[in-house]
Scaffold this motif. Structure first.
Motif, mmCIF file in Angstrom:
data_model
loop_
_atom_site.group_PDB
_atom_site.id
_atom_site.type_symbol
_atom_site.label_atom_id
_atom_site.label_comp_id
_atom_site.label_asym_id
_atom_site.label_seq_id
_atom_site.Cartn_x
_atom_site.Cartn_y
_atom_site.Cartn_z
ATOM 1 N N LEU A 167 0.786 -1.071 -0.142
ATOM 2 C CA LEU A 167 0.072 0.077 -0.043
ATOM 3 C C LEU A 167 0.892 1.310 0.036
ATOM 4 N N ASP A 168 1.998 1.220 0.801
ATOM 5 C CA ASP A 168 2.861 2.269 0.784
ATOM 6 C C ASP A 168 3.722 2.427 -0.579
ATOM 7 N N PHE A 169 4.006 1.257 -1.203
ATOM 8 C CA PHE A 169 4.686 1.465 -2.284
ATOM 9 C C PHE A 169 3.696 1.998 -3.499
ATOM 10 N N THR A 170 2.526 1.630 -3.559
ATOM 11 C CA THR A 170 1.686 1.962 -4.587
ATOM 12 C C THR A 170 1.310 3.574 -4.258
ATOM 13 N N ASN A 171 1.271 3.913 -3.048
ATOM 14 C CA ASN A 171 1.259 5.558 -2.734
ATOM 15 C C ASN A 171 2.331 6.162 -3.174
ATOM 16 N N TRP A 172 3.808 5.474 -3.189
ATOM 17 C CA TRP A 172 4.828 6.111 -3.590
ATOM 18 C C TRP A 172 4.911 6.212 -5.160
ATOM 19 N N ILE A 173 4.335 5.556 -5.787
ATOM 20 C CA ILE A 173 4.450 5.436 -7.101
ATOM 21 C C ILE A 173 3.141 6.320 -7.901
#
Ligand SMILES: NC(=O)c1ccc[n+]([C@@H]2O[C@H](COP(=O)([O-])OP(=O)(O)OC[C@H]3O[C@@H](n4cnc5c(N)ncnc54)[C@H](O)[C@@H]3O)[C@@H](O)[C@H]2O)c1
Length: 334
Positions: free
Chosen positions: A181-187
């Motif tokens: 979830l954090d990775f997709t927020n980052w992208i």
């Protein structure tokens, strides 16, 4: 030179300890643990004094940084204690079990003038960093979808099985899923809407979840995470990013635990009219790199820009929205 107190002596505390050992100037001076048997094993391995009371540790030892590797339900309490004692805080993910707790933690650090970083290690993980870099360079054009997944067998190592209790760990929907979830927020940017479907294990925890997030800039994510895999199913993680001009894909399969890292696989970029491009982006240990970054920010009085308290809060916000969506069977606006 900075002195560090390590809180916990479990799985991730061991990983952090190995990371701190590699950072010049970083000196772990003591650790905190409440289970005597665990303390003894850790003490024998690292020849460190241990305390079963954090106030006493902070009274007796000079400390600059408190590194919180405790079960998630304790993150709020120990971050506040450390902040009030004017220590910088490195806190493992998930930052907290609720958005309110995470915000209280950020405020406590701000009020006391200390730094707070959250252990979202994918922001330091070679292949995830490569994805961010290629997306920033517009290698795939405008991002349309971000898929990410993380699949594991049920964790069986932690004391009192706190990790299997939803009220203590948040279940896989929080604990494991939050990395992606954090990775997709980052992208993809600022999350706007969340819809999730999932499966509850026998403990009642949401332990296998598929979450879809709509982002303000128009991209959508579909993230799968859970620890209900069986038998010898290998720890598996990966992503697929689809943009207007290309696709970026990566998958990694390890042993039954992330510790047993297997052979590296390349990040692959597919574009129309061009041969596929492969990038070997495997980097140094992400946990070491994350601690090194934090340490250097503190040493040089630079602001923390990666895995900040705000990133931690937003990840908890999406995970909490996913849980609300699971429970109410509806789309939740952030
Ligand atoms: N960044 C990552 O990839 C990653 C990986 C694993 C765990 N984590 C996170 O790190 C934190 C710790 O996870 P872990 O896998 O190391 O857990 P763990 O159960 O292996 O270790 C937790 C340690 O805290 C100690 N502890 C101290 N006070 C305690 C108390 N009052 N109650 C219970 N235990 C107490 C336990 O004895 C144990 O040694 C969790 O928030 C988890 O989500 C992050």
């Amino acid at each position: 030179m900075k002195k560090i107190a390590l809180l916990g002596s479990g799985f991730i505390a061991g990983v952090h300890m190995e990371g701190w050992k590699r950072i010049p100037g970083a000196d772990v001076v003591a650790f905190y643990e409440v289970v005597p048997e665990k303390a003894r094993v850790f003490q024998e391995k690292y020849s460190l004094p241990y305390y079963s009371s954090l106030p006493r540790l902070l009274e007796e030892k000079e400390v600059d940084i408190v590194d919180i590797c405790l079960p998630t339900f304790l993150h709020r309490e120990y971050t506040i204690q450390a902040a009030n004692a004017k220590k910088h805080v490195m806190c493992e993910k998930p930052m907290a079990l609720t958005v309110d707790d995470a915000v209280v933690m950020k405020n406590a650090c701000q009020l006391n003038g200390v730094e707070l970083m959250v252990g979202h290690a994918l922001r330091f993980w070679g292949e995830y960093v490569k994805a961010k870099e290629l997306v920033t360079q517009e290698a795939v054009g405008k991002v349309l979808t971000v898929g990410a997944y993380r699949l594991a067998v049920t964790p069986g190592w932690s004391v009192i099985s706190w990790i299997l209790q939803q009220n203590l760990s948040g279940g896989a929907a929080f604990d494991l899923h939050i990395h992606d979830l954090d990775f997709t927020n980052w992208i993809a940017g600022k999350p706007e809407e969340v819809f999730a479907r999932g499966v509850q294990s026998t403990t009642g925890a949401w332990d296998h979840v598929v979450t879809s997030v709509r982002y303000v800039d128009g991209a959508i994510s579909h993230v799968e995470g859970g620890w209900m895999m069986k038998g010898e199913f290998p720890f598996t993680m990966g992503y697929r990013i689809m943009g207007t001009a290309g696709i970026l894909e990566w998958e990694f399969r390890a042993g039954v635990n992330i510790e047993q890292r297997g052979a590296a696989s390349p990040v692959i970029l597919y574009r129309d009219g061009k041969p596929r491009e492969e990038f070997n982006a495997q980097g140094d240990d992400a946990y070491y790199l994350e601690l090194k970054y934090f340490y250097e920010c503190i040493e040089s009085h630079r602001p923390i820009e990666l895995a900040t308290a705000d990133h931690g809060i937003t990840a908890v916000r999406v995970a909490a929205a996913a849980r609300e969506s699971l429970e109410k069977r509806m789309v939740v606006r952030i």
